[in-house]
Each structure stands twice: as structure tokens, then as C-alpha cells.
Scaffold this active site. Structure first.
Site, PDB file in Angstrom:
ATOM      1  N   TYR A 126       9.517 -11.779  -4.775  1.00 57.49           N
ATOM      2  CA  TYR A 126      10.209 -10.626  -4.205  1.00 57.49           C
ATOM      3  C   TYR A 126      10.616 -10.913  -2.758  1.00 57.49           C
ATOM      4  O   TYR A 126      11.750 -10.646  -2.341  1.00 57.49           O
ATOM      5  CB  TYR A 126       9.300  -9.405  -4.262  1.00 57.49           C
ATOM      6  CG  TYR A 126       9.855  -8.194  -3.549  1.00 57.49           C
ATOM      7  CD1 TYR A 126      10.855  -7.421  -4.121  1.00 57.49           C
ATOM      8  CD2 TYR A 126       9.380  -7.823  -2.288  1.00 57.49           C
ATOM      9  CE1 TYR A 126      11.374  -6.309  -3.472  1.00 57.49           C
ATOM     10  CE2 TYR A 126       9.888  -6.716  -1.632  1.00 57.49           C
ATOM     11  CZ  TYR A 126      10.884  -5.961  -2.234  1.00 57.49           C
ATOM     12  OH  TYR A 126      11.400  -4.877  -1.571  1.00 57.49           O
ATOM     13  N   LYS A 163      -6.834  -6.238   2.220  1.00 57.58           N
ATOM     14  CA  LYS A 163      -5.608  -5.537   1.838  1.00 57.58           C
ATOM     15  C   LYS A 163      -5.753  -5.166   0.363  1.00 57.58           C
ATOM     16  O   LYS A 163      -5.584  -5.992  -0.523  1.00 57.58           O
ATOM     17  CB  LYS A 163      -4.375  -6.401   2.052  1.00 57.58           C
ATOM     18  CG  LYS A 163      -3.059  -5.668   1.774  1.00 57.58           C
ATOM     19  CD  LYS A 163      -1.872  -6.565   2.061  1.00 57.58           C
ATOM     20  CE  LYS A 163      -0.565  -5.806   1.842  1.00 57.58           C
ATOM     21  NZ  LYS A 163      -0.370  -5.418   0.433  1.00 57.58           N
ATOM     22  N   LEU A 181       3.042  -2.779   6.242  1.00 57.53           N
ATOM     23  CA  LEU A 181       2.998  -3.823   7.257  1.00 57.53           C
ATOM     24  C   LEU A 181       3.970  -4.952   6.921  1.00 57.53           C
ATOM     25  O   LEU A 181       4.276  -5.202   5.752  1.00 57.53           O
ATOM     26  CB  LEU A 181       1.585  -4.402   7.358  1.00 57.53           C
ATOM     27  CG  LEU A 181       0.493  -3.470   7.894  1.00 57.53           C
ATOM     28  CD1 LEU A 181      -0.879  -4.109   7.710  1.00 57.53           C
ATOM     29  CD2 LEU A 181       0.729  -3.127   9.352  1.00 57.53           C
TER      30      LEU A 181
END
Length: 644
Positions: A34, A101, A73
């Protein structure tokens, strides 16, 4: 592969991936795929078209506007980005702390007066989320959040609870869930409470909008709420930052108790938000470290082709491989261009990696196979396929699967919203029609010709369920909003946005037809409308469009369209183009412009009234063009002063 795409196709691929990740909770691309797709687009065309933040409220639940945007972020990816850049980032933010995360569903807990909470998803650009009707039971009572602050956290499911839930589902004869990452959204985004909600976990890490250090946020959450709080570690030195981050990440992956997809790196400075500010999309006081996906080796045994509304998509059948406790036998190939680029053949030994912990993607051929992969005909109708930019399309309007897919599309929530109409039912309708009315070629509009008696003859339907679907179809075909009607025409490139643009401009389908018929150069006229490009204009002026309108109007009535009038005022109708990095999210400035009755433009032209740019003395191409055509250059701060 992105080099083979047109600009429109490239942008559409990015937005499709955004929707799969943020709205459907069913990502297909790996994170680095991506990111590469976005980077390639920016390198070719600039970042202007990507100045939006994906993800949106579905409309099933109450919407909630976050007082402070729940931002994501920026990323630094191992093996892609320069290690020196990471050290530089850490030096700027020093002192620095790191946190896991989490890979789940972002939820913000807003406290009520009694300490109970409204639990809200991140939603559109981190601005408009959904109020969840149910949450984990231990956090639903009063006294849960006495801090007075909104608290941001992540909902996830552990591997142990995921396995336990699936065992219970199968014991009850239900399909097991396939993806750990999607479990949180799948269980919480239901109006009826799932019996498995309490298998979820919620861990918190941030106070949105509050300019406090990560340590202070952690102290507030742990002292004044009942929520679990994330772990945290302070880095020893900027020079050893990458080594420390990777050791922290590896230790968390080895424990395998929580799903993570990276490490959060945050500044420990006081008032860091005020000091570092924002880019168009992200706060500058932190970033996310991303590791490359883990790789696995397997053998391709076959390639099957699945038909969508138009496109045939290849899927590789591979030897079973264990990934995160799940046995994987399929891998994504996306399109024929990818097969050619990889040099893939049946029998090839390949390297695959995980996309967001579960969906595999073939990335490399290690040993060639012995049988060529070919697809000359549609797997549904047997007609020859047309290859466009490495993708295979069926152009046979009589293809059974195409018709069924269009029926299901028309029945979907954002078109006519026909309750109970699935793709499986659509396929049964097509098969029934061809058997009973062989002389009449079916189109997707056969949907509206089905009676309750005909529906009752479909496999799996009884009198009551047939009557219910018939009533849904009948109700959905009356007083249809004009933008939805236009989308229901099932024409390439004619979707919700085009429908809204045409409805606002012309007000009725009759007016659209009349203006097109009377215009000397109808395509040029349509392209004067913001949001209508050459391909769309060509479709709107074609016989295919007029025939589709006539055919659908035989079955569907259109409600009178009332355009929402833009606010009156000094800036009503003015066109603003925003470019470059700004102190606040781009969505903040777009909302200001639209609230004042203005419009956001995508490129500078003689119709642009203002170019909003951080440096009004910039010599960029866009700034030069603005000066040439007489557009006024203003800073984001000046825009705020003008419109607030």
C-alpha cells in the site's frame, strides 16, 4: 505493477485499498504494498489527489464528531526508508519513548458525568466516527473513566480467545472467523450484542487533543480509569534507536500475546504537539516503525479466476502453509499483469508474505513452474476477455455472473438498499429467469420483474421470506433519490459522486438529457463541471447512458430532487485550491471552506479564486500558475482569519 496503470486507475486502486482497510476491515494489500502504491503515485502525479484521510462512518450507527481529530502517524518502514532518516527523526523528537502499535480497531472512550463512557470508532479522517451500541462488559458501567479526558485505545482479540471463539462458533454450526484483525470490528459493529464481545481486549495509550507527554498520559489513564494501559520503554540513545526499537518489536512478537503491526515512536518533550505541529495528515511529534512482513515459501498448484462485476481476478491455490496458527491455501495475485511481472507458472515455488497478519501475497518466484497460466475466456460465460492495462475484463452484457453481480450491486446499501438481496440470491434469480424465460435475454433489471410467487420458487426461499424480499424490492424502487438512481444505472465510472454532481447541477434526469441534447459540444460542456472528466463525459453523452436511463425508468420512480443550498456570503461559490504541508489536517481547512459556501478545487485554473499555500512567496509550479491566471495566494493562517 503501478507503472502499468493510468492515473485514474492508480488513484482508484489506492482508494479501493483505503476502503478495504478502513471501512470494510478486510485489507488485501500488505502495508508495504500500500505504501509503495502511494509513493509511486506521488512520484508521478504529486500528493494533491491524496489529500484526504480515508475511513468513514457507515450510517448504521449514530455518528459522532470528535472534538479533536483522532490522527494516524506517519510511517518509517524497514528495508524501504533510509536508516539515517530514522536517527534524524529520533534526534529531533528526543527524548523518545516507544510503545506497541496495536493491530485492531481504534476506539475512543468519551466520559459521561458518572464516569461511564461513549465508545466511538475513529471514523472519517479521525473526525466523524460511530458510537458503538455495545462494548466489552467490564467497561460499560459508571466509574470507568473518571479522568475527565477522552481516552484513545485499541480493541483486539488474543490468539487464545480467537481460537476459543471459533471453536464455539463451529460447535453451533456457524462459520468461524478467518481474520484476527477483523474480529474486533466484526463483533462490535453489530446492533445486536454478540455473545463473543467479552472475548475482546481494550488497551489505551493516548489522550486525543491533549498536549501531554506519553508518560503523563499513561499516568492519567492508569490512575483515573479502569482501562488497561499500554507498555512503554524509553530509548537510551538516538544512535542506538533502530537497534532498541527492533529488539522491542522482536520481544513483543516472540511473546505473541497481542497483535501488533509495528512500534509507535513518540517525543517525550513537553508541549510537543505545539512545538512540532502537524502535516496535512499526521502529527509531527511521533511516527510509526513498520517491519517488513514475514516471508513464507510454498508451491503454486493452480490458479482460479473469480468474476466480479466486470473484472476477472486471479487467485493462486498453493500448498498449505501455516501462518499465525492458520492454514493458508490461497494467495492474492490481483491481476494478469502481476502474473506476467512475476513470471509465475503452475508448479512454481514462490515466496509469499503476510498482509496485515493473515492475507498472503505472492512476492517472488524462487523456482519456475512447468505449466503456463492462461485465461482467454470468461470463467462464467466462456466469452473472450479483453485485457486492459494488465487486467482482464468480460464485455459480454449477457454474462450470467455480470448480471448477478449488477443485481447485487443495485441492491447494496449505498445504491437502492434492498434488504435481504445477496449475491447468492442474485445468481439464483438469473438462473431461474434463464430457465423460465429462455427467449428473453436477462439484464439486471429482471430484479424488478420478480413476483413473490417467483421468489418463493428459488432454492432456500419459503413463502414468508419470498414475500419479505418482494416487499423490499418494491419499496426500494419507489421515490429513489436522483444520485442513487444514477448510480443504479450500473455504468462504468458513473457512481455516487457523479450522481450527486449531476443532481446538484441539473436537478432531474429530464434536464440532464435535455441539456446534453441541446449542447453543441456536450462533452466539452460536461467537462466544464468540476468533477466530470473526459471518460465520464463520453459515457454520459453515449447511447448506452440514454438506453440505461430508459430501461431503469420502466421499473423505478425518481423522487423530486431538492439541492441543498450552499451558505450565502462573501465566499459563497469561491474556489480554493490547497497545496503543500500545513499546520493542521487538510480536512480542517476543507470544512472551513465548505461551511463558508466555498468549494475545494483540485488544480489551479482561471476559475480558481484562492491558492492556499504555506509560503505565499513560493516559486513552485502551482504558485507560478496561480500568479499567471490572477489567483490570490494566501497562507493557511490567512484562510482561518478570513473564514472564522
Amino acid at each position: 505493477m503501478s507503472q502499468d496503470l493510468t492515473r485514474e486507475e492508480h488513484l482508484a486502486a489506492i482508494k479501493k485499498a483505503d476502503r478495504e482497510y478502513y471501512e470494510l476491515d478486510d485489507p488485501v494489500l500488505a502495508d508495504e504494498e500500500y505504501d509503495a502504491l502511494r509513493r509511486d503515485y506521488i512520484d508521478k502525479y504529486g500528493a494533491e489527489d491524496l489529500n484526504y484521510v480515508p475511513g468513514g462512518a457507515t450510517g448504521d450507527f449514530d455518528k459522532f464528531t470528535h472534538p479533536s481529530p483522532v490522527t494516524s502517524l506517519s510511517k518509517w518502514t524497514k528495508g524501504v526508508d533510509d536508516e539515517a532518516d530514522l536517527v534524524k527523526k529520533v534526534e529531533e523528537l528526543w527524548p523518545v519513548v516507544i510503545q506497541p502499535k496495536f493491530d485492531g480497531l481504534t476506539v475512543v472512550a468519551y466520559p459521561n458525568a458518572d464516569g461511564s463512557c461513549r465508545f466511538v470508532t475513529r471514523g472519517l479522517g479521525g473526525r466523524i466516527g460511530e458510537v458503538l451500541p455495545n462494548f466489552i462488559r467490564e467497561y460499560e458501567g459508571p466509574g470507568v473513566n473518571k479522568s475527565g479526558y477522552a481516552v484513545r485505545g485499541e480493541v483486539y482479540i488474543t490468539q487464545e480467545n480467537f481460537a476459543k471463539m471459533n471453536e464455539e462458533l463451529m460447535a453451533h454450526g456457524d462459520e468461524p472467523m478467518k481474520n484476527m484483525r477483523n474480529a474486533a470490528a466484526g463483533l462490535l459493529r453489530r446492533k445486536e450484542r454478540s455473545p463473543y464481545v467479552d472475548y475482546l481486549s481494550y488497551v489505551c495509550y493516548e489522550l486525543p487533543g491533549e498536549d501531554v507527554t506519553p508518560q503523563e498520559a499513561r499516568q492519567i489513564i492508569s490512575s483515573h480509569t479502569e482501562f488497561k494501559v499500554t507498555s512503554m520503554q524509553e530509548l537510551a540513545s538516538p544512535n542506538s534507536a533502530l537497534e532498541e526499537i527492533e529488539a522491542y518489536y522482536d520481544a513483543l512478537k516472540l511473546q505473541n500475546t497481542i497483535p501488533i503491526d509495528g512500534i509507535v515512536v513518540k517525543s517525550g518533550q513537553r508541549n510537543s504537539l505545539e512545538k512540532f505541529g502537524f502535516t496535512a495528515h499526521h502529527p509531527r511529534n511521533g511516527f510509526a516503525y513498520k517491519a517488513l512482513s514475514e516471508k513464507f515459501v510454498t508451491v503454486v498448484r493452480d490458479v482460479i479466476w473469480q468474476m466480479g462485476r466486470r473484472k476477472a481476478t486471479p487467485v493462486a491455490i498453493v500448498d498449505p502453509v501455516e501462518i499465525d496458527g492458520a492454514t493458508v491455501t490461497r494467495a492474492s495475485l490481483h491481476n494478469a499483469a502481476m502474473i506476467k511481472e512475476l513470471g509465475l507458472s503452475i508448479g512454481a515455488t514462490v515466496e509469499i508474505h503476510k498482509a496485515n497478519e493473515i492475507i498472503p501475497q505472492i512476492t517472488k518466484v524462487l523456482e519456475p513452474g512447468d505449466t503456463e497460466i492462461t485465461l482467454a475466456v470468461c470463467p462464467s460465460c466462456g466469452e473472450p476477455l479483453e485485457e486492459i492495462n494488465g487486467q482482464q475484463f468480460c464485455n459480454n452484457p449477457a454474462c450470467d455472473e455480470r448480471i448477478a453481480q449488477d443485481i447485487a450491486f443495485v441492491g447494496s446499501k449505498d445504491v437502492l438498499n434492498i434488504d435481504g438481496l445477496s449475491i447468492e440470491t442474485a445468481r439464483k434469480m438469473v438462473a431461474y429467469w434463464k430457465e423460465q424465460y429462455a427467449a428473453v435475454k436477462p439484464t439486471y433489471t429482471i430484479l424488478f420483474s420478480f413476483t413473490a410467487e417467483m421468489l418463493a420458487k428459488l432454492e432456500g426461499f419459503a413463502e414468508k421470506s419470498a414475500e419479505k424480499l418482494y416487499n423490499s424490492i418494491t419499496a426500494a424502487s419507489q421515490d429513489v433519490e436522483l444520485p442513487r438512481f444514477i448510480k443504479a444505472l450500473c455504468l462504468p465510472g458513473i457512481g455516487t459522486d457523479v450522481g450527486k454532481i449531476l443532481a446538484d447541477r441539473f436537478g432531474s434526469i429530464e434536464e440532464i438529457n435535455q441539456v446534453i441534447a441541446e449542447a453543441e459540444e456536450p462533452q466539452a460542456m460536461l467537462q466544464e463541471i468540476n468533477g466530470i472528466g473526459p471518460k465520464t463525459a463520453e459515457m454520459l453523452t453515449s447511447n448506452k447512458f440514454s438506453m440505461a436511463v430508459n430501461m431503469l425508468q420502466r421499473h423505478v420512480t425518481i423522487a423530486p430532487y431538492a439541492k441543498q443550498e450552499a451558505p450565502a456570503g462573501e465566499y459563497a461559490g469561491k474556489v480554493f485550491v490547497l497545496t503543500g504541508k500545513m499546520a493542521k489536517p487538510r480536512s480542517f481547512y476543507v470544512e472551513l471552506i465548505e461551511a463558508a459556501g466555498g468549494k475545494e478545487g483540485k488544480s489551479v485554473s482561471s476559475k480558481t479564486d484562492y491558492l492556499v499555500i504555506q509560503d505565499v512567496n513560493s516559486t513552485s509550479a502551482k504558485a507560478k500558475k496561480a500568479r499567471e491566471v490572477g489567483t490570490q495566494l494566501i497562507s493557511p493562517e490567512e484562510l482561518e482569519n478570513m473564514l472564522l
